[in-house]
Each structure stands twice: as structure tokens, then as C-alpha cells.
Design a protein around this motif. Structure first.
Motif, PDB file in Angstrom:
ATOM      1  N   SER A 158       0.849  -1.188   0.000  1.00  0.00           N
ATOM      2  CA  SER A 158       0.000   0.000   0.000  1.00  0.00           C
ATOM      3  C   SER A 158       0.880   1.231   0.000  1.00  0.00           C
ATOM      4  CB  SER A 158      -0.913   0.003   1.237  1.00  0.00           C
ATOM      5  OG  SER A 158      -0.135   0.115   2.411  1.00  0.00           O
ATOM      6  N   ALA A 159       0.245   2.409  -0.050  1.00  0.00           N
ATOM      7  CA  ALA A 159       1.012   3.653  -0.120  1.00  0.00           C
ATOM      8  C   ALA A 159       1.684   3.991   1.201  1.00  0.00           C
ATOM      9  CB  ALA A 159       0.105   4.804  -0.540  1.00  0.00           C
ATOM     10  N   GLY A 160       1.136   3.552   2.310  1.00  0.00           N
ATOM     11  CA  GLY A 160       1.712   3.885   3.602  1.00  0.00           C
ATOM     12  C   GLY A 160       2.209   2.653   4.315  1.00  0.00           C
ATOM     13  N   GLY A 161       2.907   2.882   5.413  1.00  0.00           N
ATOM     14  CA  GLY A 161       3.384   1.775   6.211  1.00  0.00           C
ATOM     15  C   GLY A 161       4.794   1.366   5.857  1.00  0.00           C
ATOM     16  N   LYS A 162       5.424   0.664   6.792  1.00  0.00           N
ATOM     17  CA  LYS A 162       6.795   0.219   6.614  1.00  0.00           C
ATOM     18  C   LYS A 162       6.881  -1.165   5.992  1.00  0.00           C
ATOM     19  CE  LYS A 162       8.567   3.844   8.699  1.00  0.00           C
ATOM     20  NZ  LYS A 162       9.426   4.817   8.010  1.00  0.00           N
ATOM     21  N   LYS A 163       5.798  -1.954   6.059  1.00  0.00           N
ATOM     22  CA  LYS A 163       5.829  -3.330   5.578  1.00  0.00           C
ATOM     23  C   LYS A 163       4.704  -3.556   4.578  1.00  0.00           C
ATOM     24  CE  LYS A 163       7.797  -5.219   9.848  1.00  0.00           C
ATOM     25  NZ  LYS A 163       7.627  -6.204  10.949  1.00  0.00           N
ATOM     26  N   PRO A 164       4.799  -4.620   3.775  1.00  0.00           N
ATOM     27  CA  PRO A 164       3.708  -4.945   2.851  1.00  0.00           C
ATOM     28  C   PRO A 164       2.425  -5.263   3.616  1.00  0.00           C
ATOM     29  CG  PRO A 164       5.714  -6.150   2.280  1.00  0.00           C
ATOM     30  CD  PRO A 164       5.964  -5.516   3.612  1.00  0.00           C
ATOM     31  N   GLU A 165       1.289  -5.045   2.957  1.00  0.00           N
ATOM     32  CA  GLU A 165       0.005  -5.399   3.549  1.00  0.00           C
ATOM     33  C   GLU A 165      -0.093  -6.911   3.751  1.00  0.00           C
ATOM     34  OE1 GLU A 165      -2.502  -3.585   4.614  1.00  0.00           O
ATOM     35  OE2 GLU A 165      -1.600  -1.655   4.158  1.00  0.00           O
ATOM     36  N   ALA A 166       0.421  -7.680   2.814  1.00  0.00           N
ATOM     37  CA  ALA A 166       0.428  -9.140   2.922  1.00  0.00           C
ATOM     38  C   ALA A 166       1.622  -9.679   2.154  1.00  0.00           C
ATOM     39  CB  ALA A 166      -0.871  -9.738   2.398  1.00  0.00           C
ATOM     40  N   SER A 187       3.620  -4.465 -10.462  1.00  0.00           N
ATOM     41  CA  SER A 187       2.613  -3.647 -11.138  1.00  0.00           C
ATOM     42  C   SER A 187       2.091  -2.598 -10.181  1.00  0.00           C
ATOM     43  CB  SER A 187       1.448  -4.515 -11.642  1.00  0.00           C
ATOM     44  OG  SER A 187       0.759  -5.100 -10.556  1.00  0.00           O
ATOM     45  N   ALA A 188       1.678  -1.479 -10.727  1.00  0.00           N
ATOM     46  CA  ALA A 188       1.134  -0.386  -9.935  1.00  0.00           C
ATOM     47  C   ALA A 188       0.231   0.454 -10.825  1.00  0.00           C
ATOM     48  CB  ALA A 188       2.242   0.473  -9.336  1.00  0.00           C
ATOM     49  N   SER A 189      -0.714   1.121 -10.209  1.00  0.00           N
ATOM     50  CA  SER A 189      -1.610   2.005 -10.948  1.00  0.00           C
ATOM     51  C   SER A 189      -0.870   3.260 -11.393  1.00  0.00           C
ATOM     52  CB  SER A 189      -2.810   2.387 -10.077  1.00  0.00           C
ATOM     53  OG  SER A 189      -3.607   3.358 -10.726  1.00  0.00           O
ATOM     54  N   ARG A 190      -1.229   3.765 -12.556  1.00  0.00           N
ATOM     55  CA  ARG A 190      -0.593   4.993 -13.054  1.00  0.00           C
ATOM     56  C   ARG A 190      -0.797   6.151 -12.099  1.00  0.00           C
ATOM     57  NH1 ARG A 190      -2.622   5.581 -19.179  1.00  0.00           N
ATOM     58  NH2 ARG A 190      -2.287   7.755 -18.583  1.00  0.00           N
ATOM     59  N   ARG A 191      -1.930   6.180 -11.411  1.00  0.00           N
ATOM     60  CA  ARG A 191      -2.190   7.309 -10.510  1.00  0.00           C
ATOM     61  C   ARG A 191      -1.341   7.250  -9.246  1.00  0.00           C
ATOM     62  NH1 ARG A 191      -6.662   6.217  -6.789  1.00  0.00           N
ATOM     63  NH2 ARG A 191      -7.301   4.042  -6.939  1.00  0.00           N
ATOM     64  N   ARG A 192      -0.619   6.126  -9.031  1.00  0.00           N
ATOM     65  CA  ARG A 192       0.291   6.040  -7.883  1.00  0.00           C
ATOM     66  C   ARG A 192       1.653   6.663  -8.181  1.00  0.00           C
ATOM     67  NH1 ARG A 192      -3.852   5.457  -4.761  1.00  0.00           N
ATOM     68  NH2 ARG A 192      -5.052   3.548  -5.198  1.00  0.00           N
ATOM     69  N   ILE A 193       1.909   7.003  -9.428  1.00  0.00           N
ATOM     70  CA  ILE A 193       3.181   7.646  -9.774  1.00  0.00           C
ATOM     71  C   ILE A 193       3.154   9.082  -9.256  1.00  0.00           C
ATOM     72  CG2 ILE A 193       4.674   8.386 -11.652  1.00  0.00           C
ATOM     73  CD1 ILE A 193       3.664   6.055 -13.295  1.00  0.00           C
ATOM     74  N   ASP A 210       8.827   7.790  -9.053  1.00  0.00           N
ATOM     75  CA  ASP A 210       8.590   7.546  -7.633  1.00  0.00           C
ATOM     76  C   ASP A 210       7.140   7.117  -7.476  1.00  0.00           C
ATOM     77  OD1 ASP A 210      11.154   8.462  -7.196  1.00  0.00           O
ATOM     78  OD2 ASP A 210      10.507  10.489  -6.683  1.00  0.00           O
ATOM     79  N   THR A 211       6.918   6.005  -6.805  1.00  0.00           N
ATOM     80  CA  THR A 211       5.557   5.525  -6.548  1.00  0.00           C
ATOM     81  C   THR A 211       5.313   5.466  -5.056  1.00  0.00           C
ATOM     82  OG1 THR A 211       6.355   3.243  -6.712  1.00  0.00           O
ATOM     83  CG2 THR A 211       5.359   4.213  -8.676  1.00  0.00           C
ATOM     84  N   ALA A 212       4.061   5.660  -4.661  1.00  0.00           N
ATOM     85  CA  ALA A 212       3.683   5.626  -3.250  1.00  0.00           C
ATOM     86  C   ALA A 212       3.407   4.182  -2.856  1.00  0.00           C
ATOM     87  CB  ALA A 212       2.441   6.482  -3.006  1.00  0.00           C
ATOM     88  N   VAL A 213       4.416   3.523  -2.294  1.00  0.00           N
ATOM     89  CA  VAL A 213       4.288   2.134  -1.839  1.00  0.00           C
ATOM     90  C   VAL A 213       4.939   2.022  -0.477  1.00  0.00           C
ATOM     91  CG1 VAL A 213       4.268   1.174  -4.159  1.00  0.00           C
ATOM     92  CG2 VAL A 213       6.435   1.437  -2.980  1.00  0.00           C
ATOM     93  N   ALA A 214       4.861   0.806   0.100  1.00  0.00           N
ATOM     94  CA  ALA A 214       5.492   0.575   1.398  1.00  0.00           C
ATOM     95  C   ALA A 214       6.972   0.895   1.331  1.00  0.00           C
ATOM     96  CB  ALA A 214       5.275  -0.881   1.832  1.00  0.00           C
ATOM     97  N   GLU A 215       7.474   1.669   2.297  1.00  0.00           N
ATOM     98  CA  GLU A 215       8.842   2.168   2.245  1.00  0.00           C
ATOM     99  C   GLU A 215       9.868   1.044   2.258  1.00  0.00           C
ATOM    100  OE1 GLU A 215       9.424   4.948   5.325  1.00  0.00           O
ATOM    101  OE2 GLU A 215       7.788   6.258   4.701  1.00  0.00           O
ATOM    102  N   GLU A 216       9.565  -0.056   2.957  1.00  0.00           N
ATOM    103  CA  GLU A 216      10.549  -1.130   3.100  1.00  0.00           C
ATOM    104  C   GLU A 216      10.922  -1.737   1.764  1.00  0.00           C
ATOM    105  OE1 GLU A 216      10.334  -5.650   4.708  1.00  0.00           O
ATOM    106  OE2 GLU A 216       9.631  -4.139   6.111  1.00  0.00           O
TER     107      GLU A 216
END
Length: 517
Positions: free
Chosen positions: A137-145, A302-308, A330-336
Motif C-alpha cells: 500500500s502507499a503507507g506503512g513500513k511493511k507490505p500489507e500481505a 505492477s502499480a496504478s498509473r495514478r500512484r506515480i 517515484d511511486t507511493a508504496v510501502a517504504e521497506e
């Protein structure tokens, strides 16, 4: 890696259950692959590989040295336990993940929250026909799953399910009556073997690996490398002395060794690029981008274009010689997982025309080719030169005190630094229109950094004491997912009035538009 069309995973979602009871998962919930325990065990043992190898190789046969093997046995049981207690399934518009037996946990992950789906296959994964899946996801330090590991068909089916359900959720948010049709995937960029080789030539990955190797060997034996270089020097100088080499001979030998070292480093960089970028393919399906790459190990993300969030065009000296550029995002994903698995490279290497076509396709309203660049006042070049001048003087003074006339080399170094600073100032510029804000810089290594105005997180104006003295200001533009290693999205040395007017314009534009992730 097979395409997502091979997927065999079928699900019929049930409505989400509200209240205190845990959500009901569809009856066709799935387990991990039967050999998943092996991959979980290998991942856990990775940090203990060196001690275990040292125990087996340098052990003296004492029974007390076998006690760590009990810990390995515990890790085996934990890995097998995870296989028997891990389940995942679909409930409504969310993915449910169940873990544990004695201490149970149920994680509900809405499809709309999942911004990136990353599939990884090492050589061992490919032998077993499995893949590791991370949902980020866009936030958090670890993957959602994190699912380690699934059958390849199930992994691809899960990726397709997340993509389609995520699009459906996004459409439902704006009031669409039905799920959108599944679009066909189109290839935006594919790197042939020659382009991957060029990428190896322009990159410095070989030097990074050599540096890491030197650091590792230094930890094992601090005197190993010095002894090796001393022995090598004795052999070379002994050979040169026996053949009565003069100054010209020594210079030629040194130049030959330097060319050989550079050639070997470039060869290593090419090999690393082949391992990481062989078969690089960028595809688009609807508003989602998918990248697949790798020779032995395969990565698919893969990521959505709107996440760029932001874009960076890079062109080094070797890039220009080969008439190539690189396009990163740059994409908004988990920082880790940003550095390795996130969608960060749309074009590791491509022609300038191909990069411009990608930007025009993915940002059709930004008019990238028609940007009106506004130069930064060149007379501020001395401010780029000033921070490095004390260090040059200090190094020159130390060299003069220790080696005498060699300290005079600081004079041409100062002249070169001043010339380079002036060239940097001449190229620095910015551009702003209704959709995009862009900054460019560099000289030998050139870069362009830009972002959609809607993606800006903050716009700030800073004025240092030196800025007040010179009547200038710096405009900082912040976006999500930015890496500290890349160039900053900032406009430096602007006249104060111009900087304040631009700040007010961008701030007013942001206040009128909803923030998009």
C-alpha cells in the motif's frame, strides 16, 4: 513468466460481514504451495548462513557445537506450521488473510488499498513453478500481505484479481453502475539484448559490487587486501625493474592497468544488467502498469498509473555518447520495499525519443515536449562553487605540507570547480504549466525532475541568511515516495519576488484541487 491469462483461480465473493464476528471467507479459500515451508525456512536461515558454514567447516567436533542445530529444527517446525495455518480468500471487496491456530489473526485488506502487486521468482522458485507475492500500500513500513510462496498460476491469478477488483472499487467510488471491462495489455517498451548491454555499459553496478566485496573481505581479514596489493606490487615492480623500465614504461604500464580495471568493471556491470534486466518489458492494462524483468530470477511488479508521484529523466556522459536516457518514477508504496520491488524504472535505458513518447503517453495533458524553460540567473554560479572551495584549500594545504610542490595542484582544481559551477548554473532552469512543474540541472550528468501539480504534497519557501543578502529564495516541492538518492524537486536562487509569486500560484492551485494518491 507466463502471462496473467493463464490464471486458473476462480472466486465468487460474498458480502463483507459487519459486526464483531470475523468476516466470512469464501469456501474456496486457498493455502500456500506445499513446498512453501522450504522457502520460508531458507529466508529465515539467510541471516545464519555464515555462522552455520563456519560451524561446519571450522568446528572441532565438540558436541556443544551442535546445539545451534536445535534452533534450525525449531525454524523448520515454524515454517511447516505456517503452511498448515495460513489461508487466504475473498470476501466482498477485500482480500482476507488468516494466520495462526492457537493465536489466530484475520487481516482484511480492501482491494482499493492495494497499490502495488510484486511477484518475485528466484531460480529455485522457477524450478518449483512457484512465486513470492507481496501486496503493498502507499503507507506503512511493511507490505500489507506477504505470501511465500504460491503456485505460479495462483500468484498470477491473485495479481489479476487484485487489479480488476481494484479498478472496480475505483469505479464504484465515482458512481459507476458496473465493473469495467478487462482491457487488453499493450506493450509500451521492451528492451532487446543490445539495450540491456548498453545499460551495463552506462551503469556503475560493477563498482558497487566490487566495493561491497572489498568491505566484506576487510571484515573477514583486515590484512588480506593490503597483503594482496603489496604482493601484487612486488611482482609488478620486480618485473619492471628486471626489464629496466623508465618513466615512460611505468606510465604506460599504469595506464594499461587502469584501462584493464575499467574494462573488467564494465564487463561485470554488463553481466549484472543481464541478470537483472534481461527481458525487460513494460506493459499497460487499463490504468495499470506492469514491469517484468530478470534472467535467472524474475521480478514482476505492477502499480496504478495514478500512484506515480514524480518522474526523473537522467542522462550521464556515457548515456550521451550512446544517445540514450533513463526514465525513473517515484511511486507511493510501502517504504521497506521501495528500492527493490516497487515500480521505479519505466525505461532503464532508451532513446530520448522513446522516453519522450512514454511521457507523452502517460501524461497526455502535461505537454512535456512544449515546456517553456525559465533559466535560473547565471550570476549565482559562485554559490554552487562556494561550498566546495574550503575543502579544496584544506586538501591542497595538507598536500603541500606533506608532499611539497604537489599542493599546487589545488590551483587548477579550484579553476576547474569554478568552471563546472558556472556550467551547472547555465543549465539550471524550471518550467511550470497548468499540469506540470519541472526542474532541470546537471552538466556532464544531466537530469530532469518533474511532477504533476496535483501530486504535490507540500510547497514551501525557504530563505537563508545568504538568500536574504542576495535577494533570492528557494522553492521546495515535496511529493510522496521520493528517494533521498535522487535529485530534489526544488528551484534554487530565484529572485524573491518571483519565488513568492510562484509559491502563491502553486499553493492556490493545490487548494482548488483535491489531493490524489
Amino acid at each position: 513468466m507466463p502471462s496473467a491469462g493463464r490464471s486458473t483461480m476462480t472466486t465468487t465473493p460474498e458480502p463483507m460481514v459487519t459486526g464483531s464476528a470475523p468476516p466470512t471467507v469464501h469456501a474456496a479459500e486457498r493455502r500456500l504451495h506445499p513446498m512453501s515451508w522450504l522457502f520460508v525456512l531458507l529466508a529465515q536461515l539467510r541471516q545464519f548462513v555464515v555462522p552455520l558454514v563456519a560451524l561446519l567447516v571450522f568446528g572441532r567436533g565438540d558436541r556443544n557445537e551442535l546445539w545451534p542445530l536445535i534452533g534450525v529444527g525449531v525454524l523448520v517446525l515454524a515454517a511447516v506450521w505456517q503452511y498448515f495455518t495460513f489461508r487466504y480468500g475473498v470476501a466482498g471487496d477485500a482480500l482476507l488473510v488468516r494466520k495462526g491456530l492457537l493465536e489466530r489473526s484475520v487481516r482484511v485488506i480492501p482491494f482499493a488499498r492495494i497499490h502495488n502487486v510484486a511477484l518475485q521468482q528466484s531460480l529455485l522458485h522457477r524450478l518449483f513453478g512457484v512465486a513470492e507475492v507481496r501486496l503493498e500500500s502507499a503507507g506503512g513500513k511493511k507490505p500489507e500481505a506477504e505470501m511465500r510462496v504460491l503456485k505460479l498460476d495462483d500468484a498470477l491469478a491473485l495479481e489479476q484479481l487484485v487489479r480488476h477488483r481494484g479498478q472496480a472499487s475505483a469505479v464504484d467510488e465515482v458512481g459507476a453502475p458496473s465493473t469495467p471491462a478487462v482491457p487488453e495489455a499493450t506493450t509500451l517498451l521492451q528492451l532487446p539484448l543490445g539495450e540491456v548491454v548498453r545499460h551495463g555499459l552506462v551503469s556503475n553496478r560493477g563498482l558497487i559490487v566490487v566495493g561491497a566485496g572489498v568491505a566484506g573481505l576487510s571484515q573477514i581479514s583486515p590484512r588480506l587486501l593490503p597483503n594482496l596489493f603489496e604482493r601484487w606490487g612486488e611482482v609488478l615492480f620486480g618485473y619492471a625493474g628486471s626489464h629496466d623500465f623508465g618513466i615512460a614504461g611505468y606510465a604506460l604500464a599504469a595506464a594499461s592497468l587502469a584501462v584493464l580495471a575499467v574494462a573488467l568493471l564494465r564487463l561485470l556491470s554488463v553481466l549484472l544488467s543481464l541478470l537483472q534486466y534481461y527481458g525487460f518489458t513494460l506493459r499497460e492494462s487499463g490504468r495499470r502498469l506492469t514491469v517484468e524483468r530478470g534472467l535467472l530470477a524474475r521480478w514482476r511488479t505492477s502499480a496504478s498509473r495514478r500512484r506515480i508521484q514524480a518522474w526523473t529523466l537522467y542522462e550521464g556522459l556515457t548515456h550521451r555518447l550512446l544517445r540514450r536516457r533513463s526514465l525513473h518514477v517515484d511511486t507511493a508504496v510501502a517504504e521497506e520495499q521501495q528500492q527493490q520491488r516497487a515500480l521505479r524504472e519505466l525505461a532503464p535505458i532508451a532513446t530520448p525519443q522513446a522516453c519522450d513518447r512514454l511521457i507523452a503517453h502517460l501524461l497526455p495533458k502535461a505537454d512535456w515536449a512544449g515546456q517553456a524553460w525559465r533559466p535560473i540567473p547565471v550570476h549565482n554560479w559562485w554559490r554552487l562553487f562556494l561550498p566546495g572551495m574550503p575543502w579544496i584549500l584544506v586538501v591542497g594545504g595538507v598536500a603541500g605540507w606533506r608532499f611539497g610542490a604537489w599542493g599546487l595542484l589545488a590551483v587548477p582544481w579550484l579553476a576547474w570547480s569554478a568552471y563546472a559551477a558556472r556550467q551547472h548554473a547555465r543549465r539550471a532552469a524550471y518550467a511550470v504549466n497548468d499540469q506540470l512543474v519541472a526542474v532541470r540541472g546537471g552538466w556532464w550528468s544531466r537530469w530532469w525532475r518533474f511532477a504533476e501539480i496535483d501530486k504535490l504534497q507540500a510547497v514551501s519557501l525557504s530563505v537563508s541568511p545568504l538568500d536574504r543578502r542576495c535577494g533570492t529564495a528557494t522553492l521546495w516541492l515535496d511529493t510522496a515516495g521520493a528517494t533521498p538518492m535522487g535529485p530534489s524537486l526544488r528551484i534554487r536562487f530565484l529572485p524573491t519576488d518571483e519565488a513568492r509569486a510562484l509559491h502563491d500560484t502553486l499553493a492556490a492551485t493545490l487548494s482548488r484541487r483535491p489531493l490524489r494518491w
